[in-house]
Scaffold this motif. Structure first.
Motif, PDB file in Angstrom:
ATOM      1  N   GLN A   1       0.855  -1.179   0.000  1.00 47.21           N
ATOM      2  CA  GLN A   1       0.000   0.000   0.000  1.00 47.21           C
ATOM      3  C   GLN A   1       0.895   1.234   0.000  1.00 47.21           C
ATOM      4  N   SER A   2       0.424   2.321  -0.551  1.00 46.66           N
ATOM      5  CA  SER A   2       1.195   3.553  -0.652  1.00 46.66           C
ATOM      6  C   SER A   2       1.732   4.009   0.699  1.00 46.66           C
ATOM      7  N   PHE A   3       3.045   4.234   0.738  1.00 44.93           N
ATOM      8  CA  PHE A   3       3.686   4.722   1.958  1.00 44.93           C
ATOM      9  C   PHE A   3       3.135   6.094   2.338  1.00 44.93           C
ATOM     10  N   SER A   4       2.956   6.948   1.333  1.00 40.74           N
ATOM     11  CA  SER A   4       2.490   8.313   1.588  1.00 40.74           C
ATOM     12  C   SER A   4       1.057   8.346   2.116  1.00 40.74           C
ATOM     13  N   SER A   5       0.205   7.440   1.645  1.00 44.31           N
ATOM     14  CA  SER A   5      -1.177   7.400   2.150  1.00 44.31           C
ATOM     15  C   SER A   5      -1.199   6.948   3.609  1.00 44.31           C
ATOM     16  N   GLN A   6      -0.295   6.028   3.949  1.00 44.88           N
ATOM     17  CA  GLN A   6      -0.195   5.605   5.346  1.00 44.88           C
ATOM     18  C   GLN A   6       0.338   6.738   6.216  1.00 44.88           C
ATOM     19  N   GLU A   7       1.301   7.472   5.676  1.00 47.03           N
ATOM     20  CA  GLU A   7       1.858   8.616   6.394  1.00 47.03           C
ATOM     21  C   GLU A   7       0.782   9.671   6.662  1.00 47.03           C
ATOM     22  N   LYS A   8      -0.093   9.888   5.676  1.00 43.22           N
ATOM     23  CA  LYS A   8      -1.182  10.844   5.830  1.00 43.22           C
ATOM     24  C   LYS A   8      -2.132  10.407   6.939  1.00 43.22           C
ATOM     25  N   ARG A   9      -2.429   9.117   6.966  1.00 47.18           N
ATOM     26  CA  ARG A   9      -3.320   8.590   8.003  1.00 47.18           C
ATOM     27  C   ARG A   9      -2.711   8.772   9.387  1.00 47.18           C
ATOM     28  N   LEU A  10      -1.413   8.586   9.494  1.00 46.91           N
ATOM     29  CA  LEU A  10      -0.729   8.782  10.773  1.00 46.91           C
ATOM     30  C   LEU A  10      -0.813  10.238  11.215  1.00 46.91           C
ATOM     31  N   ARG A  11      -0.673  11.154  10.277  1.00 48.51           N
ATOM     32  CA  ARG A  11      -0.736  12.578  10.602  1.00 48.51           C
ATOM     33  C   ARG A  11      -2.123  12.993  11.084  1.00 48.51           C
ATOM     34  N   GLN A  12      -3.138  12.237  10.706  1.00 49.67           N
ATOM     35  CA  GLN A  12      -4.509  12.550  11.113  1.00 49.67           C
ATOM     36  C   GLN A  12      -4.763  12.202  12.577  1.00 49.67           C
ATOM     37  N   GLY A  13      -3.809  11.514  13.185  1.00 51.92           N
ATOM     38  CA  GLY A  13      -3.890  11.284  14.631  1.00 51.92           C
ATOM     39  C   GLY A  13      -4.659  10.052  15.054  1.00 51.92           C
ATOM     40  N   ALA A  14      -4.293   8.892  14.534  1.00 51.03           N
ATOM     41  CA  ALA A  14      -4.956   7.644  14.924  1.00 51.03           C
ATOM     42  C   ALA A  14      -4.570   7.249  16.345  1.00 51.03           C
ATOM     43  N   GLU A  15      -5.575   6.852  17.122  1.00 53.08           N
ATOM     44  CA  GLU A  15      -5.304   6.368  18.476  1.00 53.08           C
ATOM     45  C   GLU A  15      -4.608   5.007  18.446  1.00 53.08           C
ATOM     46  N   ILE A  16      -4.947   4.192  17.420  1.00 52.74           N
ATOM     47  CA  ILE A  16      -4.391   2.845  17.306  1.00 52.74           C
ATOM     48  C   ILE A  16      -3.666   2.701  15.974  1.00 52.74           C
ATOM     49  N   VAL A  17      -2.474   2.146  16.016  1.00 47.27           N
ATOM     50  CA  VAL A  17      -1.727   1.797  14.808  1.00 47.27           C
ATOM     51  C   VAL A  17      -1.556   0.289  14.786  1.00 47.27           C
ATOM     52  N   ILE A  18      -1.903  -0.337  13.654  1.00 49.21           N
ATOM     53  CA  ILE A  18      -1.727  -1.777  13.482  1.00 49.21           C
ATOM     54  C   ILE A  18      -0.848  -1.988  12.267  1.00 49.21           C
TER      55      ILE A  18
END
Length: 217
Positions: free
Chosen positions: A109-126
């Motif tokens: 999966q796109s690294f940049s799309s995952q990076e964007k999701r992380l910047r949105q402030g997820a409480e849980i990372v899997i």
């Protein structure tokens, strides 16, 4: 021993989510793990086969303890992309009215799309260990403040060659975190790893036969 989910110290929101899932009675592993994680005093090394209810065992208390809109509270490691996705689906199913964001980190999966999701402030990372370490090395994800670290199917991650990645994650994550290992088998290497990277370890072994659940396949 708790014979019903209402015997645990759970909120109404959690009980309703559990009832919606169609769960009637907790499995053996759930009766041991849920109260221990709710109490939050011990790190755990849990020997449990797939199908014994282990995902619910850690998902239910995790959701209970999480604070909404507080990023990077939880990191969950899993050996494959498929399991990462399945875990996210299970966790969402236990949220009920609680608004929790989950970010998924895996290859393909796109690294940049995952990076964007992380910047949105997820409480849980899997994530899978390899892709998670990639994000750590690229400074798009930090583990220095996580409160809970769960390693699911540790033996499978070790067999897949993720030992070094797991060591790196364990070594550099928040030292005040609680760590929970889940594994079908506990060879000496996993036992040693758990003892090195925890402060107050409790070992729990399932005493029931494998249960065939709707998500096992």
């Amino acid at each position: 021993m708790q014979n019903k989910f209402t015997d645990f110290d759970l909120t109404i929101n959690a009980i309703k989510a559990i009832e919606k899932k169609g769960f009637d009675e907790p499995t053996f592993i759930q009766t041991k793990v849920i109260p221990a994680m709710l109490e939050g005093k011990k790190d755990l090394l849990v020997q449990s086969q797939t199908g014994t209810g282990k995902t619910a065992a850690f998902a239910i208390p995790l959701i209970e303890r999480l604070v909404e809109k507080k990023p990077n509270q939880v990191l969950i490691m899993a050996p494959t992309r498929e399991l990462v996705i399945q875990l996210s689906q299970e966790i969402y199913s236990f949220c009920g009215r609680k608004k929790i964001k989950v970010a998924l980190l895996y290859g393909g999966q796109s690294f940049s799309s995952q990076e964007k999701r992380l910047r949105q402030g997820a409480e849980i990372v899997i994530g899978t260990p390899g892709r998670t370490v990639d994000h750590i090395n690229q400074h798009s994800y930090k583990t220095d403040k996580i409160e809970y670290l769960i390693l699911d199917e540790v033996d499978e991650m070790m067999k897949a060659g993720f030992a070094d990645d797991l060591e790196e994650i364990l070594k550099y994550s928040n030292r005040k975190r609680k760590t929970y290992f889940f594994s079908a088998t506990i060879p000496e290497k996993i036992n040693k790893m758990a003892k090195v990277y925890t402060k107050s370890l409790e070992i729990i072994k399932a005493s029931e036969k494998k249960i065939t659940g709707s998500l096992t396949k």
